[in-house]
Enzyme design. Sequence first.
Site, PDB file in Angstrom:
ATOM      1  N   PHE A   1       0.834  -1.197   0.000  1.00 20.28           N
ATOM      2  CA  PHE A   1       0.000   0.000   0.000  1.00 20.28           C
ATOM      3  C   PHE A   1       0.870   1.250   0.000  1.00 20.28           C
ATOM      4  O   PHE A   1       2.040   1.215   0.371  1.00 20.28           O
ATOM      5  CB  PHE A   1      -0.968   0.015   1.202  1.00 20.28           C
ATOM      6  CG  PHE A   1      -0.300   0.212   2.536  1.00 20.28           C
ATOM      7  CD1 PHE A   1      -0.213   1.477   3.106  1.00 20.28           C
ATOM      8  CD2 PHE A   1       0.235  -0.865   3.233  1.00 20.28           C
ATOM      9  CE1 PHE A   1       0.399   1.653   4.338  1.00 20.28           C
ATOM     10  CE2 PHE A   1       0.838  -0.695   4.456  1.00 20.28           C
ATOM     11  CZ  PHE A   1       0.921   0.571   5.017  1.00 20.28           C
ATOM     12  N   CYS A   2       0.273   2.340  -0.461  1.00 20.37           N
ATOM     13  CA  CYS A   2       0.908   3.656  -0.436  1.00 20.37           C
ATOM     14  C   CYS A   2      -0.105   4.601   0.215  1.00 20.37           C
ATOM     15  O   CYS A   2      -0.946   4.168   0.986  1.00 20.37           O
ATOM     16  CB  CYS A   2       1.298   4.090  -1.847  1.00 20.37           C
ATOM     17  SG  CYS A   2      -0.091   4.162  -3.001  1.00 20.37           S
ATOM     18  N   ARG A   3      -0.044   5.872  -0.095  1.00 16.85           N
ATOM     19  CA  ARG A   3      -0.968   6.827   0.519  1.00 16.85           C
ATOM     20  C   ARG A   3      -2.380   6.657  -0.024  1.00 16.85           C
ATOM     21  O   ARG A   3      -3.321   6.465   0.719  1.00 16.85           O
ATOM     22  CB  ARG A   3      -0.482   8.262   0.314  1.00 16.85           C
ATOM     23  CG  ARG A   3      -1.363   9.292   1.018  1.00 16.85           C
ATOM     24  CD  ARG A   3      -0.878  10.717   0.816  1.00 16.85           C
ATOM     25  NE  ARG A   3      -0.675  11.059  -0.577  1.00 16.85           N
ATOM     26  CZ  ARG A   3      -1.629  11.452  -1.419  1.00 16.85           C
ATOM     27  NH1 ARG A   3      -2.862  11.535  -1.018  1.00 16.85           N
ATOM     28  NH2 ARG A   3      -1.347  11.734  -2.672  1.00 16.85           N
TER      29      ARG A   3
ATOM     30  N   LEU B   1      -3.329   3.987   2.422  1.00 16.69           N
ATOM     31  CA  LEU B   1      -3.471   4.470   3.789  1.00 16.69           C
ATOM     32  C   LEU B   1      -4.718   5.342   3.945  1.00 16.69           C
ATOM     33  O   LEU B   1      -5.376   5.307   4.986  1.00 16.69           O
ATOM     34  CB  LEU B   1      -2.215   5.245   4.206  1.00 16.69           C
ATOM     35  CG  LEU B   1      -2.140   5.712   5.648  1.00 16.69           C
ATOM     36  CD1 LEU B   1      -2.139   4.531   6.606  1.00 16.69           C
ATOM     37  CD2 LEU B   1      -0.902   6.559   5.866  1.00 16.69           C
TER      38      LEU B   1
END
Length: 174
Positions: free
Chosen positions: A64-66, A96
């Site tokens: 996952f990233c932002r 996120l």
Amino acid sequence: MLNTISPTEAANRFKNGEIRLIDIREPDEFIETHIDGSRLVPLSIIDMEPLLDEGAPKLPVAFFCRSGRRAREAVDKLEKAASRAGVSAMLMDEGLNGWVQASLPVIKNDVPISLFRQVQIGAGSLVLLGTLGALVWKPFLALAIFVGAGLVFAGASGFCGLGILLGKMPWNKK
């Protein structure tokens, strides 16, 4: 193509020890806000970093990233990293941001504005001042040209005098 998993399902599976969460953001982003127990493996170095952990080397990983965009754009790179480690992988929907929107817990740290953002604010302000100032007094345009040239030089050489100057400002002292 990697399958996706919702933040809620990822949280449940993570809590039950069925998957590992791999945060592919950069360290400054991770320090500011992260999921407790997630592992930081920035996308910029994922080719060099093994995904295997001592405690659970073969558990599937959820990247996952932002917002999920960076992970979707780098899906081939992430698939290769997981394949090298011999683990299955998936992407967490909406990253996120989705985790936070699902009211799942995160660790938030109060950190000062990063040096990179300070440079962006400073350089952008000077270019704006020079451009708008030139409407009143033409020599102000030289300020915008000087800062623009400095940014090109910094990008090409890796050296930024404004970054060094802002790094020595009183608000950066601990």
